[in-house]
Design an enzyme around this catalytic site. Sequence first.
Site, PDB file in Angstrom:
ATOM      1  N   ASN A  72     -42.943 -13.210  24.245  1.00 22.01           N
ATOM      2  CA  ASN A  72     -43.549 -13.113  25.577  1.00 22.01           C
ATOM      3  C   ASN A  72     -45.050 -13.335  25.475  1.00 22.01           C
ATOM      4  OD1 ASN A  72     -44.898 -10.456  25.111  1.00 22.01           O
ATOM      5  ND2 ASN A  72     -42.774  -9.832  24.794  1.00 22.01           N
ATOM      6  N   ILE A 127     -37.658   1.655  21.673  1.00 20.83           N
ATOM      7  CA  ILE A 127     -38.531   2.355  20.712  1.00 20.83           C
ATOM      8  C   ILE A 127     -39.155   3.603  21.329  1.00 20.83           C
ATOM      9  CG2 ILE A 127     -40.581   2.108  19.256  1.00 20.83           C
ATOM     10  CD1 ILE A 127     -39.927  -0.953  19.197  1.00 20.83           C
ATOM     11  N   ASP A 180     -36.469  -6.831  25.048  1.00 23.71           N
ATOM     12  CA  ASP A 180     -35.331  -5.950  25.317  1.00 23.71           C
ATOM     13  C   ASP A 180     -34.079  -6.441  24.587  1.00 23.71           C
ATOM     14  OD1 ASP A 180     -36.575  -4.081  26.998  1.00 23.71           O
ATOM     15  OD2 ASP A 180     -36.549  -5.532  28.647  1.00 23.71           O
TER      16      ASP A 180
END
Length: 408
Positions: A215, A314, A284
């Site tokens: 990302n 996490i 994800d």
Amino acid sequence: MLGKNTGSLSGKRIILGISAGIAAYKCAELTRRLIEQGAKVRVVMTDSAKEFISPLTMQALSGHPVSEHLFDPAAEASMGHIELAKWADLVLIAPATADILARITAGMGNDLLTTLCLATQAPIAVAPAMNQQMYQAVATQENLATLTRRGYLIWGPAYGEQACGDIGPGRMLEASGLLSCVETHFSKKDLTEISFLLTAGPTQEAIDPVRYLTNKSSGRMGYAIAQAAAQRGAKVTLISGPVALETPENVFRIDVESAEEMHAAVQTHAKDHEIFIACAAVADFKAADIATQKVKKKESLNEITLTLIKNPDIVASVASMTKNRPFTVGFAAETQHLEAHAQKKRIQKNLDLICANDVSRNDQGFNSHQNALHLYWDTGNKPLPLNDKTELAKQLINEIITLYKKAK
Ligand code: PMT
């Protein structure tokens, strides 16, 4: 823009000594940023430094004539070299070439800058800048060791590509890195008893040996928070995805690539820290199978299917720790319904605090230098308006510390 009385360096008097290195151009930005933080800056240049940046530029930026000569009647009449040496709270020599390091180590006083170093009682910091071979030369290393022993502060150098094309240690720290060193030097060290664990940057989820999912996270927000905590004396461990940022001063950095690696590193370290801040943009999902060879294009196929499976959460795993659970802070990156989505994440992940940011805009959030946050905790909320990430991070640390102390 910060006011002169509100910046982190409000009223601090800094002599910026510029010697003859190509990195002298960074002094323009450094001077601007020191003044933005409220510092008063006086510039001293060696003769040869003027080949690299003009005294007029430095005069315009610092708001004062540049001091150049030891025997300049006009300069001595306004602020003489001894007065200048007494005026300073800090002398910063940037760039510090091999030559100026050798001359100050030898205790020479053959120009204004070296004389100032002998005459001042203020701390002196040097930011080495030179070719990597010159930096690694025995003479330079011995000079730096001597200066360290005498209490000089050595800031940098960074490792990287140099003006001459060489790659290695010797690049002067960027203006932002030097500003951070100056801020750390002057900041009150009130967090020495608190340790922070942070995640920052993106994760990379491999598809095959040369491709991955990721990302737009630059890591800037997380690195700024790590820096803000370290500047106040906190012990900081930063678990970082792949980013192109320098490690902030006094921060212990662990590099990871995938969410699984980040999760494992966080699991190892979480119990040893009082505060955990999950600023990383963790993927994800990851590929169900990572191809061992590069996936080949087949002319007969117009589409292929990639099966993704969930990564571990996490921050939720830290928040659910039953023993030595750190105060747990999450982020929420949203493009709509900021409050509703952030509150849902806070509750579902059992977080002590969530920092929501609107990532639908280009001027904040992912990969920008600015951000705005809205903080939500169980009994309250607070907006932190649009600001440079470095400033925003300082405000965020204040808020986290207040809530952490209340929760203790
Ligand atoms: O890096 P920059 O370019 O400076 O940009 C900063 C930022 C926009 C990345 C940062 O401010 C930010 O919002 N970080 C969190 C991004 C994110 O993944 O948000 P999320 O809403 O998808 O996740 C919620 C929280 O769960 C986050 O704290 C995230 O770190 C955490 N999480 C998410 C998934 C997962 N598998 N494990 C996690 O721990």
